[in-house]
Write a protein that holds these residues in place. Structure first.
Motif, short mmCIF file in Angstrom:
data_model
loop_
_atom_site.label_atom_id
_atom_site.label_comp_id
_atom_site.label_asym_id
_atom_site.label_seq_id
_atom_site.Cartn_x
_atom_site.Cartn_y
_atom_site.Cartn_z
N GLN A 92 0.68 -0.98 -0.04
CA GLN A 92 -0.19 -0.18 -0.06
C GLN A 92 0.89 1.39 0.22
OE1 GLN A 92 -3.58 -0.30 -0.21
NE2 GLN A 92 -3.01 -2.58 -0.28
N GLU A 93 1.68 1.49 1.15
CA GLU A 93 2.49 2.67 1.17
C GLU A 93 3.15 2.93 0.04
OE1 GLU A 93 2.13 4.82 3.47
OE2 GLU A 93 0.72 3.49 4.49
N ARG A 94 3.76 1.90 -0.72
CA ARG A 94 4.82 2.30 -1.74
C ARG A 94 3.82 2.48 -3.22
NH1 ARG A 94 9.94 0.77 -3.69
NH2 ARG A 94 10.41 2.20 -5.50
N LEU A 95 2.59 1.92 -3.08
CA LEU A 95 1.82 2.15 -4.50
C LEU A 95 0.99 3.66 -4.44
CD1 LEU A 95 0.69 -1.09 -5.45
CD2 LEU A 95 2.46 -0.04 -6.60
N ARG A 96 1.04 4.01 -3.29
CA ARG A 96 0.18 5.34 -3.04
C ARG A 96 0.85 6.53 -3.86
NH1 ARG A 96 -2.02 6.03 3.03
NH2 ARG A 96 -3.59 4.11 3.00
N ARG A 97 2.01 6.54 -4.07
CA ARG A 97 2.76 7.75 -4.87
C ARG A 97 2.44 7.61 -6.37
NH1 ARG A 97 9.14 5.59 -4.42
NH2 ARG A 97 8.42 5.48 -2.46
N HIS A 98 1.83 6.53 -6.80
CA HIS A 98 1.53 6.23 -8.25
C HIS A 98 -0.06 6.68 -8.42
CE1 HIS A 98 5.36 4.50 -9.19
NE2 HIS A 98 5.32 3.55 -8.31
N LEU A 99 -0.68 7.04 -7.22
CA LEU A 99 -2.16 7.20 -7.53
C LEU A 99 -2.43 8.68 -7.96
CD1 LEU A 99 -3.47 5.71 -4.24
CD2 LEU A 99 -3.46 4.69 -6.43
N PRO A 100 -3.15 8.80 -9.17
CA PRO A 100 -3.77 9.91 -9.70
C PRO A 100 -4.76 10.54 -8.84
CG PRO A 100 -4.39 8.34 -10.82
CD PRO A 100 -3.84 7.63 -9.93
N GLU A 101 -4.72 11.94 -8.86
CA GLU A 101 -5.79 12.70 -8.29
C GLU A 101 -6.97 12.88 -9.15
OE1 GLU A 101 -4.02 16.34 -6.92
OE2 GLU A 101 -3.30 15.52 -5.13
N ASP A 102 -6.88 12.90 -10.42
CA ASP A 102 -7.87 13.08 -11.41
C ASP A 102 -8.45 12.08 -12.15
OD1 ASP A 102 -5.39 13.13 -12.78
OD2 ASP A 102 -5.69 14.81 -13.86
N ALA A 103 -8.01 10.78 -11.99
CA ALA A 103 -8.48 9.75 -12.87
C ALA A 103 -8.95 8.70 -11.93
CB ALA A 103 -7.11 9.22 -13.59
N ALA A 104 -9.88 7.96 -12.08
CA ALA A 104 -10.34 6.84 -11.38
C ALA A 104 -9.64 5.53 -11.65
CB ALA A 104 -11.93 6.69 -11.82
N GLY A 105 -9.33 4.71 -10.72
CA GLY A 105 -8.60 3.35 -11.20
C GLY A 105 -9.77 2.30 -11.74
N THR A 106 -9.24 1.42 -12.22
CA THR A 106 -9.84 0.24 -12.91
C THR A 106 -9.26 -1.03 -12.35
OG1 THR A 106 -10.48 1.38 -14.99
CG2 THR A 106 -10.55 -0.89 -14.97
N ALA A 107 -9.86 -1.78 -11.75
CA ALA A 107 -9.69 -3.04 -11.12
C ALA A 107 -10.40 -4.17 -11.60
CB ALA A 107 -9.61 -3.15 -9.66
N GLU A 108 -9.58 -5.22 -11.82
CA GLU A 108 -10.26 -6.54 -12.67
C GLU A 108 -9.58 -7.75 -11.72
OE1 GLU A 108 -10.30 -6.56 -17.24
OE2 GLU A 108 -8.98 -5.16 -16.89
N GLU A 109 -10.32 -8.63 -11.41
CA GLU A 109 -9.98 -9.52 -10.50
C GLU A 109 -10.78 -10.91 -10.80
OE1 GLU A 109 -8.23 -10.12 -6.01
OE2 GLU A 109 -9.73 -8.56 -6.39
N TYR A 110 -10.28 -12.05 -11.12
CA TYR A 110 -10.91 -13.40 -11.41
C TYR A 110 -9.97 -14.46 -11.02
CZ TYR A 110 -8.32 -13.35 -15.83
OH TYR A 110 -7.46 -13.35 -16.91
N GLY A 111 -10.41 -15.50 -11.07
CA GLY A 111 -9.62 -16.88 -10.88
C GLY A 111 -10.32 -17.82 -10.01
N THR A 112 -10.24 -19.09 -10.20
CA THR A 112 -10.92 -20.14 -9.51
C THR A 112 -10.63 -20.06 -7.91
OG1 THR A 112 -8.82 -21.66 -9.91
CG2 THR A 112 -10.48 -21.56 -11.40
N LEU A 113 -9.62 -19.45 -7.57
CA LEU A 113 -9.58 -19.11 -6.02
C LEU A 113 -10.64 -18.27 -5.58
CD1 LEU A 113 -5.68 -18.94 -4.95
CD2 LEU A 113 -7.55 -20.68 -4.40
N LEU A 114 -11.20 -17.24 -6.50
CA LEU A 114 -12.08 -16.33 -5.97
C LEU A 114 -13.53 -17.00 -6.12
CD1 LEU A 114 -10.33 -13.27 -7.34
CD2 LEU A 114 -10.09 -14.28 -5.07
N ASP A 115 -13.59 -17.68 -7.39
CA ASP A 115 -14.79 -18.35 -8.00
C ASP A 115 -14.57 -19.92 -8.15
OD1 ASP A 115 -17.15 -19.05 -8.88
OD2 ASP A 115 -17.39 -17.23 -10.09
N PRO A 116 -14.69 -20.72 -7.35
CA PRO A 116 -14.35 -22.13 -7.85
C PRO A 116 -14.92 -22.69 -9.00
CG PRO A 116 -14.64 -21.67 -5.24
CD PRO A 116 -15.15 -20.68 -6.04
#
Length: 409
Positions: free
Chosen positions: A59-83
């Motif tokens: 978390q702490e290291r990646l916060r420096r890359h977060l923009p103030e004027d653009a929304a992030g896009t997260a995609e997450e999938y896999g059989t560990l999340l949905d067997p």
């Protein structure tokens, strides 16, 4: 009349003052609104980062890359999340801002198919075999101590126009993994984190630590019998004894000054040794000026088998057994493969010799049948010495039943 004009002027000045003040207030209000909007967007991006990829991202290291004027896009999938999900991935997570892929995590139970990551174009297989074969350089090596059942690398990768620290881990799971690939014990975890400019040691450590965290999370969820990997244990020094067998003088290689690689710490997955002549004097024709030997198990061994089949054509061979070598690109190598059964199952061994050749004006060199026989005998001598060395990787891995796959070429 004069008093009337002065009154009109005073009233006009007052109106302009009020109007100017109103404009200033409106501008300030708009600025405040934009600031609040940026603050809200940044807060949303931070909340998204905290929850993304199972909350294991740094978390702490990646916060420096977060923009103030653009929304992030997260995609997450896999059989560990949905067997019940139809996915080859145990976990696949990607987090980006403004359309550029900045953070990604992928874990997969490896079957016969090669694992692909965005950084594959820079390596032999997902970050492996990036060691400098000429001198045994340390580029790409994993910075933490790993058990023999795991191996890994960290390297710089270019992904969709951005620069990433790419950490890859191969982990053996004795009890097997549950996935669509069928029965397999091979787990691969790959992590890409954004970096600025050159890959620093801090970047390498962070990517490696993140990959270990995901590997531990996955093996715990899968209950595959793998012990937890250490997060901060320093990497051990190279095990020189593993390559002590590669003595240029005893092997009858070209006379002169040689540089030998220091083998990586022992791993069930692979072993590598190399030596290269760095003497300025020109050796005799056909003298061997470089030697490489490696053993690859599991999915790495399967890749080695594919590489061998890809080279089956070899150089042009005439009816009399002579061969024509074109001197373009990398130096010509004379290769020999063997296969045996070791602690890690089926293992492929590969020996490559680089002979001194004399090229004509068309940049080609002809090897007579006698030349080919000489190089073949030399390759077999190196392979036999490698397989029999008491401190070498094959003996340490209890390899047995070695079989030459075909004549050297």
């Amino acid at each position: 009349m004069r008093g009337l004009l002065q009154g009109i002027w005073r009233r006009g000045r007052t109106r302009w003052a009020v109007l100017s003040l109103a404009l200033v207030v409106l501008a300030a209000g708009a600025a405040v609104a934009r600031s609040v909007a940026r603050g809200d967007q940044l807060s949303q991006n931070r909340a998204q980062l905290k929850e993304a990829c199972q909350g294991l991202l740094p978390q702490e290291r990646l916060r420096r890359h977060l923009p103030e004027d653009a929304a992030g896009t997260a995609e997450e999938y896999g059989t560990l999340l949905d067997p019940d999900q139809e996915s080859r991935a145990l976990l696949d997570c990607r987090l980006s801002w403004g359309g550029a892929a900045r953070v990604w995590v992928r874990a997969e139970a490896l079957g016969e198919r090669r694992f692909q990551t965005p950084a594959d174009d820079a390596s032999e297989i997902a970050g492996y075999a990036v060691e400098d074969e000429r001198g045994g350089g340390s580029e790409g090596r994993f910075p933490f101590r790993l058990p023999a059942s795991a191996t890994g690398t960290v390297q710089r990768g270019e992904v969709r126009g951005g620069t990433s620290a790419v950490a890859s881990l191969l982990v053996s799971c004795p009890k097997g993994l549950k996935g669509r690939t069928g029965a397999t014990r091979d787990l691969q975890v790959a992590v890409g984190l954004p970096v600025e400019g050159r890959l620093s040691e801090e970047d390498r450590m962070l990517a490696a630590r993140t990959a270990v965290s995901y590997a531990n999370w996955i093996t715990s969820r899968q209950r595959c019998g793998t012990p937890r990997l250490p997060v901060d244990a320093p990497a051990p020094q190279p095990a020189k004894a593993l390559c002590a067998w590669l003595d240029p003088k005893e092997l009858g290689l070209a006379a002169g000054r040689w540089t030998r690689s220091a083998a990586r710490p022992y791993s069930d997955w692979s072993g590598r040794c190399s030596a290269r002549r760095d003497d300025e004097a020109t050796p005799r024709r056909l003298a061997i000026t470089a030697v490489r030997a490696k053993s690859l198990a599991g999915v790495l061994g399967r890749e080695q088998s594919r590489a061998r089949r890809a080279l089956e054509g070899g150089p042009d061979t005439a009816a009399d057994g002579s061969r024509t070598v074109i001197g373009a690109g990398d130096p010509y190598t004379f290769d020999l493969w063997a296969q045996s059964t070791c602690d890690g199952g089926r293992v492929y061994h590969h020996v490559a010799l680089t002979p001194e050749l004399v090229y004509d004006e068309q940049k080609s060199a002809v090897l007579s049948k006698a030349d080919v026989d000489t190089l073949s005998a030399g390759a077999r001598t190196v392979m036999e010495r490698y397989l029999a060395a008491a401190d070498g990787w094959p003996a340490t891995s209890h390899c047995r039943g070695a079989k030459m796959l075909e004549d050297a070429r």
